[in-house]
Design a protein around this motif. Structure first.
Motif, PDB file in Angstrom:
ATOM      1  N   LEU A  55     -79.831 -54.867 -41.262  1.00 56.58           N
ATOM      2  CA  LEU A  55     -80.120 -53.829 -42.255  1.00 56.58           C
ATOM      3  C   LEU A  55     -79.822 -54.327 -43.664  1.00 56.58           C
TER       4      LEU A  55
ATOM      5  N   ARG B 170     -82.572 -56.406 -44.828  1.00 52.96           N
ATOM      6  CA  ARG B 170     -83.740 -55.595 -45.130  1.00 52.96           C
ATOM      7  C   ARG B 170     -83.591 -54.904 -46.491  1.00 52.96           C
TER       8      ARG B 170
ATOM      9  N   ARG C 196     -86.264 -43.170 -33.674  1.00 51.27           N
ATOM     10  CA  ARG C 196     -86.896 -44.211 -32.878  1.00 51.27           C
ATOM     11  C   ARG C 196     -85.993 -44.608 -31.714  1.00 51.27           C
TER      12      ARG C 196
ATOM     13  N   GLN D 203     -91.029 -40.032 -41.876  1.00 55.11           N
ATOM     14  CA  GLN D 203     -90.559 -39.240 -43.005  1.00 55.11           C
ATOM     15  C   GLN D 203     -91.163 -39.655 -44.340  1.00 55.11           C
TER      16      GLN D 203
ATOM     17  N   ASN E 278     -89.939 -41.023 -47.488  1.00 59.32           N
ATOM     18  CA  ASN E 278     -89.730 -42.207 -48.313  1.00 59.32           C
ATOM     19  C   ASN E 278     -90.104 -43.490 -47.564  1.00 59.32           C
ATOM     20  N   PRO E 279     -91.193 -44.151 -48.002  1.00 56.58           N
ATOM     21  CA  PRO E 279     -91.679 -45.309 -47.252  1.00 56.58           C
ATOM     22  C   PRO E 279     -90.639 -46.418 -47.158  1.00 56.58           C
ATOM     23  N   ASP E 280     -89.760 -46.517 -48.167  1.00 54.15           N
ATOM     24  CA  ASP E 280     -88.773 -47.584 -48.162  1.00 54.15           C
ATOM     25  C   ASP E 280     -87.701 -47.401 -47.105  1.00 54.15           C
ATOM     26  N   ASN E 281     -87.448 -46.152 -46.733  1.00 57.29           N
ATOM     27  CA  ASN E 281     -86.306 -45.897 -45.866  1.00 57.29           C
ATOM     28  C   ASN E 281     -86.668 -45.713 -44.403  1.00 57.29           C
ATOM     29  N   GLN E 282     -87.886 -46.107 -44.038  1.00 56.35           N
ATOM     30  CA  GLN E 282     -88.310 -45.948 -42.653  1.00 56.35           C
ATOM     31  C   GLN E 282     -88.176 -47.245 -41.886  1.00 56.35           C
ATOM     32  N   LEU E 283     -88.219 -48.335 -42.632  1.00 60.98           N
ATOM     33  CA  LEU E 283     -88.338 -49.633 -41.980  1.00 60.98           C
ATOM     34  C   LEU E 283     -86.977 -50.314 -41.944  1.00 60.98           C
ATOM     35  N   VAL E 284     -86.600 -50.824 -40.754  1.00 56.98           N
ATOM     36  CA  VAL E 284     -85.242 -51.334 -40.591  1.00 56.98           C
ATOM     37  C   VAL E 284     -85.160 -52.854 -40.506  1.00 56.98           C
TER      38      VAL E 284
ATOM     39  N   PRO F 159     -91.474 -56.297 -45.432  1.00 52.82           N
ATOM     40  CA  PRO F 159     -91.903 -54.949 -45.803  1.00 52.82           C
ATOM     41  C   PRO F 159     -91.751 -54.651 -47.299  1.00 52.82           C
ATOM     42  N   PHE F 160     -90.707 -55.222 -47.947  1.00 54.39           N
ATOM     43  CA  PHE F 160     -90.483 -54.769 -49.322  1.00 54.39           C
ATOM     44  C   PHE F 160     -91.552 -55.240 -50.289  1.00 54.39           C
TER      45      PHE F 160
ATOM     46  N   GLY G  23     -94.782 -48.190 -35.850  1.00 57.05           N
ATOM     47  CA  GLY G  23     -93.488 -48.199 -35.169  1.00 57.05           C
ATOM     48  C   GLY G  23     -93.368 -47.062 -34.178  1.00 57.05           C
TER      49      GLY G  23
ATOM     50  N   GLU H  27     -94.221 -34.927 -44.909  1.00 58.75           N
ATOM     51  CA  GLU H  27     -94.706 -35.311 -46.242  1.00 58.75           C
ATOM     52  C   GLU H  27     -94.859 -36.824 -46.392  1.00 58.75           C
TER      53      GLU H  27
ATOM     54  N   ALA I 187     -96.177 -37.952 -49.963  1.00 58.20           N
ATOM     55  CA  ALA I 187     -95.657 -37.385 -51.210  1.00 58.20           C
ATOM     56  C   ALA I 187     -95.320 -38.450 -52.248  1.00 58.20           C
ATOM     57  N   MET I 188     -94.924 -39.656 -51.780  1.00 62.46           N
ATOM     58  CA  MET I 188     -94.530 -40.675 -52.746  1.00 62.46           C
ATOM     59  C   MET I 188     -95.588 -41.752 -52.922  1.00 62.46           C
TER      60      MET I 188
ATOM     61  N   ASP J 111     -99.565 -43.292 -54.034  1.00 62.82           N
ATOM     62  CA  ASP J 111    -100.657 -43.120 -54.991  1.00 62.82           C
ATOM     63  C   ASP J 111    -101.923 -42.727 -54.204  1.00 62.82           C
TER      64      ASP J 111
ATOM     65  N   TYR K  97     -89.785 -40.709 -60.928  1.00 63.39           N
ATOM     66  CA  TYR K  97     -88.572 -40.237 -60.245  1.00 63.39           C
ATOM     67  C   TYR K  97     -87.332 -40.383 -61.131  1.00 63.39           C
TER      68      TYR K  97
ATOM     69  N   HIS L 163    -101.560 -39.879 -61.582  1.00 64.00           N
ATOM     70  CA  HIS L 163    -102.621 -40.095 -60.608  1.00 64.00           C
ATOM     71  C   HIS L 163    -103.378 -38.803 -60.362  1.00 64.00           C
TER      72      HIS L 163
END
Lengths: 270, 281, 289
Positions: free
Chosen positions: A162, A165, A225, B91, B93-99, B142-143, B157, B170, B173-174, B176, C93, C204
């Motif tokens: 983590l 990441r 998950r 969920q 926030n796309p950044d906080n889904q991937l581990v 991913p980043f 996933g 959502e 939501a974040m 474009d 944000y 946007h």
């Protein structure tokens, strides 16, 4: 700019060393590090030095990059070797006031310098040729035996995964927050040390808040998950030892025996 | 056949704020979702839609009432992982889904947790990445990807666990507009081609229009539900609760107010143009 | 009217003299009048974010100039902070930058950095909070206890409090629900009306832009694609679609009607506008009275 920093200096490639099982690489590195410090005369030292040049050349990473990794520690190397130079015992061969240089001092300086340089080069070789995720997997796999004595091996490995990441994400975030506070007139480049440290509060607090929020989100995502610790977990990538690894072990074993033979055949200078 | 069945669900986050008793975030919601259905849950922030989403995969368990997933009661702790395997949650926030720091390893995370054998994980990961058109990015970090790409990986996933239903809270939501389109077309494809049950939680009405059924929530309750054209034709009700309606629908609604005879309110640009052509002659 | 901002051949190249060299903004020349409300559109990576960050000196251009009220902002690089007070920048944000114990203290961060204190500071903070629609009782709360929409408005107040001559907002409504979006947008419009300063809004959401902007800057592939009045830009629906942008649904409907030969305006910006045109047509034909 912060966002230019990339974590882990992994240089993807396809060399013999790249394709070794990361566990082999870690074990070989440990063996190699032990043997560096068991070189007692110039013959065994040169054997190790030649071997070092050998793996640098076959690692498929440019020697220039290795030199760069040395640049960072050059000062430490210089200081230790100079200290060793002056702290030798025995007959001085050069003296000026209380400062004296002995043969023993020169030997110590040479050995210490070469040992440190080899140590850095070997560790760099590991990080240059192994992706951070492979490293984490290898550590987890190697440490598995001590899980029996209730050491949280899986948890530590998961934390490392983590961290790998999220370090780039948090670096990017730091950059964004800094820009935003600068836009509000934050001054981070002037003043004495106290004001400078204070100037970082508007950056650190939002960063902490965001890190905690992320941690909460990530934990939820992991639970969704079906994450429930290491028990019953499988891995997509299974580490395999191949003939290649056997060959690498054989080469290093040969080098180690060479060093031992050299140590026995010729008088020690250290 | 109901895949998810929520029966009179009430839930409150137990913290008592300012001495007042916490109000129910979800207050008596009954909702059935059929296999293969595409349902949009629409409403403002704080209307209870996200709380509801977490009930669908046993992340939350109702204070009173019941939620059944494929016949299993979500309050039965022995079934928790079974339920989470069947119902994946993505969920905001796309950044906080991937581990994991490599795309394919992230997609493998779910099946790994389920104890799937390595060769089978490999197959599932490849298939899942192809289903969201991200196969060629499998070795990337991913980043460095865009928000839309990250969300598609999060969807992959979930797919790799061989879920039967995806709940998305959502997800756009974040993002474009390009990212939003990518995610929406992926969802429609999964729903149509793989008969995946999709529950989309959103506050964008232009996304809700694409669903089979729209459920509008307000104050922890269901305000109205039905096919998109049924829901959005209730312009007054939606406006009263300060929700958007498509501009096409609003125009037709206002024309009707001016005395023009319009039978069916249009939702899309094309519908609206042909309606106007008919009216103008 | 006088020019508040003037960009001359403004350019920015990332990673100059490295293998990763990439043009982010390429020779943009334009000028903005005092008091205008400007919309900035373009897909992600079109260069609009880099462009706006050059306007207040957060990024130093690699070519060309930014003139603020006639003077190059990089004339005295050591005083670039002063420029940042005059050109306020609200990032995407912005609630993620809140840090102080109370909302009041957080809003006062900017004006304090300007050197304001005492009554002057208090006035600036309260005025900004009022513009952002924050109630007085919120000012003594911790910013972390506010709701999402309130946090956003508190963060915007933190920039408004510096009383900038130009206010730049990067996607201020991103992630808000329709009610929050509506509220924030009307607050910004009211601020613009009362303060009569220049506002630049990056978004946007074409519907938002259509509602507020006098003129629109369209960025594409790091170049300035269009800089016209809102009506005119949106009447170029097809060109916009080619560069990955869309027009509001209502604008699209009306331009299709026009293509089919009806006598309507292809730059219609809102439902009311379209309604008037359709009813006018119907009246002419005697279909309604």
């Amino acid at each position: 700019m912060v966002r230019d920093v990339t974590l882990g200096q992994f240089y993807p490639g396809n060399s013999f060393i790249h394709r070794l099982d990361p566990r082999s690489k870690i074990l070989l590195l440990i063996g190699y590090l032990v043997i560096i410090f068991c070189t007692f005369n110039y013959l065994s030292l040169s054997l190790v030095t030649i071997f070092t040049l050998f793996y640098i050349l076959i690692s498929g990473v440019s020697p220039k990059i290795y030199l760069k990794s040395l640049k960072v520690i050059i000062v430490i190397v210089l200081i230790t070797s100079v200290l060793n130079l002056f702290y030798g015992t025995g007959e001085p061969i050069w003296q000026w006031g209380i400062i004296s240089i002995t043969m023993n001092g020169i030997n110590r300086a040479v050995f210490v310098t070469i040992r440190i340089v080899c140590l850095i080069l070997a560790s760099s070789c590991l990080t240059f040729t192994t992706s951070p995720t492979d490293l984490t997997d290898a550590i987890e796999s190697l440490l598995k035996p001590i899980a029996k004595i209730h050491f949280p091996v899986h948890e530590v490995a998961m934390m490392m995964t983590l961290a790998l990441r999220f370090v780039p994400t948090l670096l990017e975030e730091t950059d964004k927050i800094m820009q935003a506070q600068k836009a509000r007139g934050a001054d981070m480049d002037s003043g004495n040390i106290v004001t400078r440290v204070k100037a970082f509060i508007p950056i650190l607090i939002p960063l902490f808040v965001s890190a905690f929020r992320r941690a909460y989100d990530v934990a939820t995502a992991m639970e969704c998950r079906c994450y429930h610790g290491g028990a019953g977990r499988t891995r997509m990538k299974v580490l395999h030892m191949t003939k290649r690894d056997a060959a690498a072990f054989a080469v290093v074993a040969l080098m180690i025996s060479g060093v031992i033979v050299c140590n026995m055949m010729f008088p020690a200078v250290m | 056949m109901e895949f998810i069945s929520a029966q009179n669900v009430c839930f409150s986050y137990s913290e008592i704020e300012d001495g007042k008793k916490a109000v129910n975030a979800v207050d008596g919601v009954s909702l059935d979702i059929k296999k293969g259905e595409f349902v949009a849950l629409l409403g403002h922030n704080g209307c209870g839609k996200s709380t509801m989403a977490k009930h669908f995969n046993a992340m939350l368990v109702p204070d009173s009432g019941k939620v059944y997933v494929d016949g299993d009661d979500t309050s039965d702790e022995d079934k928790t992982y079974d339920i989470r395997r069947k119902v994946g949650l993505v969920q905001q926030n796309p950044d906080n889904q991937l581990v994991a720091s490599i795309v394919e390893e992230d997609v493998a995370f779910g099946p790994e947790n389920l104890g799937v054998p390595p060769q089978e994980i490999r197959l599932r990961v490849d298939e899942a990445l192809k289903a969201v058109d991200m196969y060629e990015y499998r070795k990337n970090a991913p980043f460095k990807l865009s928000g839309g790409q990250k969300q598609r990986i999060a969807i992959a996933g979930v797919l790799a666990m061989q879920t039967e239903c995806i709940v998305l809270d959502e997800p756009t939501a974040m993002l474009d507009p390009n990212g939003r389109n990518e995610v929406m077309s992926t969802l429609i494809k999964l729903n149509k081609k793989k008969n995946m049950t999709v529950v989309l939680i959103t506050h964008y009405m232009d996304e809700a229009v694409l669903a089979d059924r729209v459920v509008v929530m307000d104050n922890g309750r269901i305000l109205t539900q039905g096919k998109p054209e049924e829901v959005f034709s209730q312009v007054e009700l939606l406006k009263k609760h300060r929700l958007d309606v498509p501009q096409a629908t609003e125009l037709a609604y206002k024309l009707r107010g001016c005395g023009v005879k319009i039978d069916r309110l249009p939702l899309t640009t094309e519908d609206c143009v042909s309606m106007l052509e008919e009216v103008l002659g | 009217m006088s020019k508040i901002l003037e960009l001359r051949d403004l350019s920015y190249v990332y990673g100059m003299k490295t293998p990763f060299e990439k043009k982010a903004v390429d020779k943009v020349t334009l000028s903005i009048e005092k008091g205008e409300f400007i919309g900035i559109i373009g897909h992600t990576g079109s260069g609009k974010s880099t462009l706006v960050q050059m306007l207040n000196g957060l990024i130093r251009p690699t070519g060309g100039q930014v003139l603020l009220d006639g003077t190059d902002i990089w004339e005295k690089p050591k005083e670039i902070r002063k420029i940042r007070f005059r050109v306020g920048m609200v990032f995407q944000y912005p609630e993620y930058q809140l840090f102080d114990e109370t909302v009041y203290k957080d809003i006062s961060f900017g004006p304090k950095n300007m050197g304001k204190s005492g009554d002057e500071l208090d006035f600036a903070v309260r005025k900004a909070a009022e513009f952002a629609g924050l109630k007085d009782e919120l000012l003594n709360k911790s910013p972390f206890d506010l709701s999402g929409g309130e946090k956003r408005r508190a963060a915007i107040a933190g920039v408004i409090a510096m009383d900038p001559e130009v206010l730049i907002l990067d996607e201020p409504t991103a992630g808000l629900d329709p009610m929050g979006r509506e509220l924030l947008l009307s607050q910004i419009m009211q601020y613009h009306r009362e303060r009569k300063n220049t506002v630049l809004l990056v978004s946007h959401s074409m519907e938002d832009i259509a509602r507020v902007a006098d003129r629109i800057i369209v960025m594409n592939n790091s170049k300035l694609e269009m800089f016209e009045t809102t009506k005119k830009v949106f009447s170029h629906g097809r060109e916009l679609e080619k560069i990955g942008l869309r027009v509001p649904q209502i604008t699209r409907i009306m331009s299709i009607l026009k293509d089919k030969g009806y006598d309507v305006d292809d730059g219609s910006l809102n439902v009311g506008d379209a309604l008037m045109q359709i009813t006018a047509l119907l009246k002419k034909e005697g279909k309604i009275w």
